[in-house]
Enzyme design. Structure first.
Site, PDB file in Angstrom:
ATOM      1  CG  ASP A 359       3.170  -6.914   0.068  1.00 26.21           C
ATOM      2  OD1 ASP A 359       2.069  -6.549   0.572  1.00 26.21           O
ATOM      3  OD2 ASP A 359       3.915  -7.708   0.650  1.00 26.21           O
ATOM      4  CB  ILE A 360       8.569  -6.277  -0.563  1.00 26.88           C
ATOM      5  CG1 ILE A 360       9.145  -6.094  -1.117  1.00 26.88           C
ATOM      6  CG2 ILE A 360       9.797  -7.113   0.259  1.00 26.88           C
ATOM      7  CD1 ILE A 360       9.687  -4.436  -1.331  1.00 26.88           C
ATOM      8  CD  GLU A 402       5.499  -3.916   1.657  1.00 27.04           C
ATOM      9  OE1 GLU A 402       3.886  -3.808   1.528  1.00 27.04           O
ATOM     10  OE2 GLU A 402       5.458  -5.467   1.845  1.00 27.04           O
TER      11      GLU A 402
HETATM   12  P1  GH3 Z   1       4.248  -8.887   5.177  1.00 24.92           P
HETATM   13  O1  GH3 Z   1       4.356  -8.560   3.634  1.00 24.92           O
HETATM   14  O2  GH3 Z   1       5.547 -10.216   5.078  1.00 24.92           O
HETATM   15  O3  GH3 Z   1       2.969 -10.042   5.763  1.00 24.92           O
HETATM   16  O4  GH3 Z   1       5.389  -8.440   6.009  1.00 24.92           O
HETATM   17  P2  GH3 Z   1       5.716  -7.285   5.692  1.00 24.92           P
HETATM   18  O5  GH3 Z   1       6.128  -7.098   6.163  1.00 24.92           O
HETATM   19  O6  GH3 Z   1       5.794  -6.846   4.655  1.00 24.92           O
HETATM   20  O7  GH3 Z   1       3.987  -6.746   6.165  1.00 24.92           O
HETATM   21  P3  GH3 Z   1       2.805  -5.789   5.306  1.00 24.92           P
HETATM   22  O8  GH3 Z   1       2.720  -5.589   3.912  1.00 24.92           O
HETATM   23  O9  GH3 Z   1       1.658  -5.033   5.804  1.00 24.92           O
HETATM   24  O10 GH3 Z   1       4.015  -3.830   5.790  1.00 24.92           O
HETATM   25  C1  GH3 Z   1       4.796  -2.768   5.032  1.00 24.92           C
HETATM   26  C2  GH3 Z   1       5.460  -2.114   5.208  1.00 24.92           C
HETATM   27  O11 GH3 Z   1       6.209  -1.635   4.608  1.00 24.92           O
HETATM   28  C3  GH3 Z   1       5.207  -1.193   6.462  1.00 24.92           C
HETATM   29  C4  GH3 Z   1       5.395  -0.315   6.150  1.00 24.92           C
HETATM   30  O12 GH3 Z   1       6.649  -0.209   7.202  1.00 24.92           O
HETATM   31  C5  GH3 Z   1       6.586  -0.219   5.002  1.00 24.92           C
HETATM   32  N1  GH3 Z   1       6.603   0.250   3.866  1.00 24.92           N
HETATM   33  C6  GH3 Z   1       5.679   0.589   3.138  1.00 24.92           C
HETATM   34  N2  GH3 Z   1       6.029   1.746   1.904  1.00 24.92           N
HETATM   35  C7  GH3 Z   1       7.119   1.855   1.928  1.00 24.92           C
HETATM   36  C8  GH3 Z   1       8.020   2.862   1.805  1.00 24.92           C
HETATM   37  O13 GH3 Z   1       7.693   4.165   1.226  1.00 24.92           O
HETATM   38  N3  GH3 Z   1       9.479   3.428   2.497  1.00 24.92           N
HETATM   39  C9  GH3 Z   1       9.576   2.184   3.148  1.00 24.92           C
HETATM   40  N4  GH3 Z   1      10.843   1.968   3.365  1.00 24.92           N
HETATM   41  N5  GH3 Z   1       8.319   1.271   3.840  1.00 24.92           N
HETATM   42  C10 GH3 Z   1       8.169   1.788   3.131  1.00 24.92           C
HETATM   43 MG    MG Z   2       4.714  -7.537   2.169  1.00 25.93          MG
HETATM   44 MG    MG Z   3       1.510  -4.866   1.981  1.00 29.66          MG
END
Ligand code: GH3
Ligand code: MG
Ligand code: MG
Length: 491
Positions: A359-360, A402
């Site tokens: 996970d990013i 992500e």
């Molecule tokens: P962490 O994982 O470190 O806890 O924090 P985070 O901010 O990454 O939290 P989380 O994994 O819950 O959030 C996922 C985010 O990734 C939310 C959404 O805006 C972004 N995201 C998900 N899919 C896509 C995509 O296809 N394109 C883009 N640009 N953003 C995406």
């Molecule tokens: Mg994340």
């Molecule tokens: Mg996530």
């Protein structure tokens, strides 16, 4: 004797009705007896006393009379019978007649007996027979010609049958959903088995390099690659036309292909007005290409082109169905299939599988700072880096949003840990746009790792435990790899 009576008597003799006659002369040639079958003796009275030479001359002309007199004299002089066969003359009705004559001298009676028999009928029969034989021979000759023409037609029919069989085969392949490689192999099987060519190859055009690359072949060396415009094959592709060279040794364009090649034909494979490749057939000494071979190859080529296009399309659709459109990694649906397949294999053969969940970190923030479009770009780059860090045997998947997963068949925990760590580093080190605006001035990923059978006894457990390990990585420092059993102890 009056001249008229004499003619009447002669007329009786000299007609086609004369079946046979006996005439006796004395030694001076004067007729003493005359008998002609079917004639009354009374009518023949007038012949008596006439000289045989005179009568002969009147009836058969000078030459005829000379011939008769010669035999008449011969039989007296040599005292053995003389004969004239097939004596030819024209009857009073203008018909051709043939007579056989026998001359015998009866010296004690001072007589020469002449026996005359008409052979007209048998001669005519003979002639008719000869004529019939000639006609028969000519009919025979005509029959022979007709039979050999029929042979040609049969040959054409045989060719047409082979052509249809090959076309049917190729069309049947097109209707099956098979991959491109199988399609090409099947087509070449059809050409070599059904049509009897020993050397055949299908070369497809590589749009990027403008080269024709052999994708399937029979009788050619490996790795044939011909630039468009070069050789007979390249010429056919460039000019979009069938090229047939009966003797390749006399053609400067020829690039040696099949060892036994004597003549070559290259047929462009065209779809929607685009040349997609070449069907190349080289024929050995024993099989020189004929017009019908060329026609057949032309028809086959258009079928082959459609078949290849169909297979390519099917292949594309199949790839699309298992691929994530944004990143090019496998999609979640295919991940489930892969996981199930690998798990079955591992449990059956007591093998091991490792699973890494990724996970990013702080990606929401990255989007907020850089906008969603830039977020997408970065997401794609992260996916590419993940793919590059994997081995060919591993499966990289976009799990969703992500989040990513890497499935590593036949991989121990230690091997998987080092791959995960390499992956983490490659992201940490990559100069993503505005990464300095992220917490820790870096774009990073967190990774959770679980292994079958060490950490899990089912697919669900494996997924759960890899996820739990990832959760633990997030809860600790992020930008780290956590192993399920050791999740309290990040590396
Ligand atoms: P962490 O994982 O470190 O806890 O924090 P985070 O901010 O990454 O939290 P989380 O994994 O819950 O959030 C996922 C985010 O990734 C939310 C959404 O805006 C972004 N995201 C998900 N899919 C896509 C995509 O296809 N394109 C883009 N640009 N953003 C995406
Ligand atoms: Mg994340
Ligand atoms: Mg996530």
């Amino acid at each position: 004797m009056s001249q008229i009576s004499l003619y009447t008597a002669m007329l009786s003799m000299a007609t086609e009705t004369l079946p046979s006659a006996f005439i006796a002369t004395d030694m001076l040639g004067n007729i003493t007896h005359a008998y002609i079958s079917k004639q009354s003796q009374h009518k023949l009275q007038y012949l008596l006393g006439q000289n045989i030479y005179r009568i002969s001359r009147l009836m058969f002309g000078l030459d005829g009379a000379k011939q008769i007199m010669s035999s008449w004299q011969q039989c007296i002089a040599e005292q053995i019978p003389a004969e004239i066969n097939r004596f030819e003359h024209t009857s009073t009705h203008g018909l051709q007649e043939y007579l056989d004559m026998r001359f015998a001298a009866h010296l004690t009676a001072d007589k020469v007996i002449i026996y005359i028999r008409s052979t007209t009928e048998s001669v005519l029969l003979d002639e008719e027979f000869v004529c019939f034989t000639e006609q028969h021979e000519s009919v025979n000759r005509e029959l022979c010609i007709a039979i050999s023409n029929l042979d040609f037609h049969l040959m054409d029919l045989e060719q047409a049958r082979k052509k249809l069989a090959a076309l049917y085969r190729v069309t049947a392949i097109a209707q099956k959903t098979v991959n491109e490689h199988e399609v090409l192999e099947e087509i070449l099987d059809g050409i070599t088995r059904e049509l009897g060519f020993t050397n055949a190859a299908i070369l497809l055009l590589d749009d990027a390099t403008q080269e024709l690359k052999a994708r399937a072949h029979r009788g050619y060396p490996e790795g044939i690659c011909i630039p468009i415009g070069k050789g007979i094959t390249g010429y056919a592709a460039l000019h979009r036309e069938l090229v047939y060279v009966p003797d390749v040794t006399n053609d400067p364009r020829y690039i040696s292909g099949a060892a036994s090649g004597v003549s070559e034909v290259a047929v462009p494979l065209i779809v929607d007005d685009r040349v997609i490749g070449i069907l190349d057939v080289e024929s050995s000494q024993e099989k020189i290409l004929q017009d019908y071979d060329l026609d057949m190859l032309r028809s086959l080529a258009s079928q082959i082109a459609m078949t290849i296009e169909h297979a390519t399309h099917v292949c594309k659709v199949e790839v699309q169905a298992i691929t994530d459109g944004m990143t090019g990694l496998f999609n979640y649906r295919h991940f489930q299939t892969l996981l199930e397949r690998e798990y079955k294999r591992a449990s059956r053969y007591n093998r091991t599988i490792s699973l890494i969940m990724i996970d990013i970190d702080h990606f929401k923030k990255y989007n907020d700072t850089n906008g969603h479009l830039q977020g997408d770009q970065t997401l794609r780059k992260v996916a590419a880096l993940i793919k590059n860090s994997c081995r060919d045997v591993d499966f990289a998947v976009r799990y969703g949003g992500e989040e990513f997963a890497v499935l590593l068949p036949e991989t121990s925990v230690d091997e998987a840990l080092s791959i995960a760590e390499r992956l983490r580093q490659s992201i940490e080190e990559y100069p993503f746009v505005n990464r300095e605006k992220q917490p820790n001035q870096c774009l990073t990923i967190s990774l959770g790792l679980a292994n079958y059978p060490t950490d899990a006894i089912s697919i669900l457990e494996l997924l759960d435990h890899a996820d739990a390990a990832l959760y633990q990585a997030k809860r600790s420092t992020r930008n780290c790899v956590c192993l399920y059993r050791r999740y309290t102890n990040p590396l």
